[in-house]
Design an enzyme around this catalytic site. Structure first.
Site, PDB file in Angstrom:
ATOM      1  N   ASP A  36      13.981  43.167  53.731  1.00  0.00           N
ATOM      2  CA  ASP A  36      14.724  41.907  53.521  1.00  0.00           C
ATOM      3  C   ASP A  36      15.643  41.980  52.306  1.00  0.00           C
ATOM      4  OD1 ASP A  36      12.958  41.929  51.476  1.00  0.00           O
ATOM      5  OD2 ASP A  36      11.886  40.119  52.061  1.00  0.00           O
ATOM      6  N   GLU A  38      15.009  42.812  49.209  1.00  0.00           N
ATOM      7  CA  GLU A  38      14.475  42.653  47.845  1.00  0.00           C
ATOM      8  C   GLU A  38      14.187  44.035  47.283  1.00  0.00           C
ATOM      9  OE1 GLU A  38      10.998  40.231  47.884  1.00  0.00           O
ATOM     10  OE2 GLU A  38      12.107  38.402  48.386  1.00  0.00           O
ATOM     11  N   ARG A  95      35.677  40.550  32.607  1.00  0.00           N
ATOM     12  CA  ARG A  95      37.017  39.963  32.675  1.00  0.00           C
ATOM     13  C   ARG A  95      36.976  38.444  32.817  1.00  0.00           C
ATOM     14  NH1 ARG A  95      40.036  43.538  37.036  1.00  0.00           N
ATOM     15  NH2 ARG A  95      37.992  43.417  38.006  1.00  0.00           N
ATOM     16  N   GLN A  96      35.806  37.932  33.218  1.00  0.00           N
ATOM     17  CA  GLN A  96      35.676  36.463  33.300  1.00  0.00           C
ATOM     18  C   GLN A  96      35.076  35.984  31.980  1.00  0.00           C
ATOM     19  OE1 GLN A  96      34.455  34.834  37.126  1.00  0.00           O
ATOM     20  NE2 GLN A  96      34.470  36.893  37.964  1.00  0.00           N
ATOM     21  N   HIS A 128      35.595  44.966  27.714  1.00  0.00           N
ATOM     22  CA  HIS A 128      36.940  44.445  28.037  1.00  0.00           C
ATOM     23  C   HIS A 128      37.472  43.542  26.927  1.00  0.00           C
ATOM     24  CE1 HIS A 128      40.271  42.750  30.196  1.00  0.00           C
ATOM     25  NE2 HIS A 128      39.767  41.549  30.028  1.00  0.00           N
ATOM     26  N   ASP A 168      49.290  45.680  29.558  1.00  0.00           N
ATOM     27  CA  ASP A 168      49.276  44.234  29.310  1.00  0.00           C
ATOM     28  C   ASP A 168      48.950  43.994  27.840  1.00  0.00           C
ATOM     29  OD1 ASP A 168      46.478  44.472  29.076  1.00  0.00           O
ATOM     30  OD2 ASP A 168      46.171  43.975  31.185  1.00  0.00           O
ATOM     31  N   LYS A 191      52.523  41.666  31.463  1.00  0.00           N
ATOM     32  CA  LYS A 191      52.011  41.545  32.841  1.00  0.00           C
ATOM     33  C   LYS A 191      51.543  40.117  33.097  1.00  0.00           C
ATOM     34  CE  LYS A 191      47.521  42.600  33.983  1.00  0.00           C
ATOM     35  NZ  LYS A 191      46.334  43.438  34.189  1.00  0.00           N
ATOM     36  N   ASP A 217      44.424  51.905  29.644  1.00  0.00           N
ATOM     37  CA  ASP A 217      43.799  50.614  29.945  1.00  0.00           C
ATOM     38  C   ASP A 217      42.294  50.742  29.783  1.00  0.00           C
ATOM     39  OD1 ASP A 217      43.752  47.961  30.612  1.00  0.00           O
ATOM     40  OD2 ASP A 217      44.784  48.201  32.530  1.00  0.00           O
TER      41      ASP A 217
HETATM   42  C1  R5P Z   1      42.909  43.403  32.765  1.00  0.00           C
HETATM   43  O1  R5P Z   1      42.902  42.586  31.846  1.00  0.00           O
HETATM   44  C2  R5P Z   1      42.306  44.755  32.633  1.00  0.00           C
HETATM   45  O2  R5P Z   1      42.456  45.255  31.344  1.00  0.00           O
HETATM   46  C3  R5P Z   1      42.884  45.727  33.639  1.00  0.00           C
HETATM   47  O3  R5P Z   1      44.260  45.873  33.401  1.00  0.00           O
HETATM   48  C4  R5P Z   1      42.704  45.230  35.053  1.00  0.00           C
HETATM   49  O4  R5P Z   1      41.477  44.633  35.194  1.00  0.00           O
HETATM   50  C5  R5P Z   1      42.842  46.334  36.046  1.00  0.00           C
HETATM   51  O5  R5P Z   1      42.600  45.813  37.323  1.00  0.00           O
HETATM   52  P1  R5P Z   1      43.420  46.303  38.573  1.00  0.00           P
HETATM   53  O6  R5P Z   1      43.280  47.802  38.602  1.00  0.00           O
HETATM   54  O7  R5P Z   1      42.770  45.639  39.751  1.00  0.00           O
HETATM   55  O8  R5P Z   1      44.823  45.856  38.391  1.00  0.00           O
END
Ligand code: R5P
Length: 303
Positions: A36, A38, A95-96, A128, A168, A191, A217
């Site tokens: 199931d 778990e 990221r959240q 992040h 970004d 971005k 990144d």
């Molecule tokens: C965003 O703030 C992160 O630093 C990355 O740039 C992002 O999460 C990358 O995600 P993806 O490859 O889906 O664009």
């Protein structure tokens, strides 16, 4: 007393390299799945009184990997382990890290709250947003990886023709870290994220004409950010030879296909994400030694 190092199923390869660097055997545990869905978890080494380090990136499937980690921690706690440290090289949901408008959760904080029900410490790599540390009332050890990645790129592009590109604004500080090591200028891309799957580029701040960009990144997920950045750089007249460096190479969906359509000559990631084999043509930098050094330091402090 020797620490007990256990691995969930997300990244046993990295767990082994951490244990090897520490000169200890990886602890034994079983993780099975009931019909199931778990999990049933059992630790086989004696955990009583020993500091426990649980290695588990919360990579996809994120919820399953998080649950596995929590079950291992609970088993350790009930077996009388000493301090329990979650070693989460890649922290899912990072990221959240802020609540956007509307009735939405603050997910990175919720994950922190869940972890804190069983963990005494957290070790993580290239978080992040460093401010996530503030979500934790327990010690958080945030390890860097950009210096290891930059060292692996030392011969990638000559300093006088290379340029480090932050795709970004969040990547600017890290870009300067790479630039200091590789002795190159920094360019920043403005971005805008339109959705989880789509981003667009507003403008490039700096000159990339006739230069070979190294895009840096914290993570590559769908590859959308890197793909859009690459297109914008080409349009701005850079050389058609792009290098990409990202600590966490999730590379989900059609990420590799996106990259293959572009003049991306070299991609480098760390082994924070567990997988059977490295994505084709992607160079992987090991984090085992760096994480082991931290565990060793934490354990010395404990004695
Ligand atoms: C965003 O703030 C992160 O630093 C990355 O740039 C992002 O999460 C990358 O995600 P993806 O490859 O889906 O664009």
């Amino acid at each position: 007393m020797k620490p007990l190092i256990l691995s969930g199923r997300a990244n046993p390869g990295l767990a082994r390299s951490i244990a090897d660097a520490l000169g200890v055997a990886l602890g034994r545990c079983d993780i099975e799945i009931f019909p199931d869905n778990e999990y049933i978890v059992e630790i086989h080494d004696d955990a009583q009184g020993r500091d426990l380090y649980l290695i588990q990136p919360t990579q996809p499937p994120v919820a399953d990997n998080l649950m596995e980690l929590m079950l291992l921690a609970d088993a350790g706690r009930r077996a009388g382990a000493g301090r329990i440290t979650a070693v989460i090289p890649y922290y899912g949901y990072a990221r959240q890290d802020r609540r956007e408008a509307g009735q939405k959760p603050l997910s990175a904080r919720l994950v922190a709250d869940i972890l804190c029900t069983r963990m005494d410490r957290l070790v993580t790599v290239h978080l992040h947003n460093p401010a996530i540390e503030g979500f934790f009332p327990i010690p958080v050890h945030r390890l860097a990886a950009f210096d290891l990645m930059a060292a692996a790129l030392a011969d990638a592009v000559p300093a006088d023709t290379g340029v480090i590109v932050a795709p970004d604004l969040g990547a600017v500080k890290m870009a300067h870290g790479y630039a200091d090591i590789l002795n190159m200028p920094v360019v920043v891309i403005h971005k805008v994220r339109e959705s989880g799957k789509s981003v667009s580029v507003r403008r490039i701040i700096g000159d990339v004409k006739d230069r070979s960009p190294i895009l840096v990144d914290d993570m590559i997920s769908t590859g959308g950010t890197i793909a859009k950045a690459t297109e914008a750089l080409l349009e701005a007249g850079c050389r058609p030879e792009i290098t990409v460096a990202a600590t966490h190479g999730l590379m989900v969906g059609d990420c590799l296909e996106k990259f293959a359509r572009l003049p991306i000559r070299r991609t480098i990631i760390s082994d924070s994400i567990g997988r059977e084999t490295a994505p084709q043509g992607v160079q992987v930098v090991g984090l085992g030694k760096r994480i082991a050094e931290t565990i060793s330091r934490l354990n010395r402090t404990a004695e």
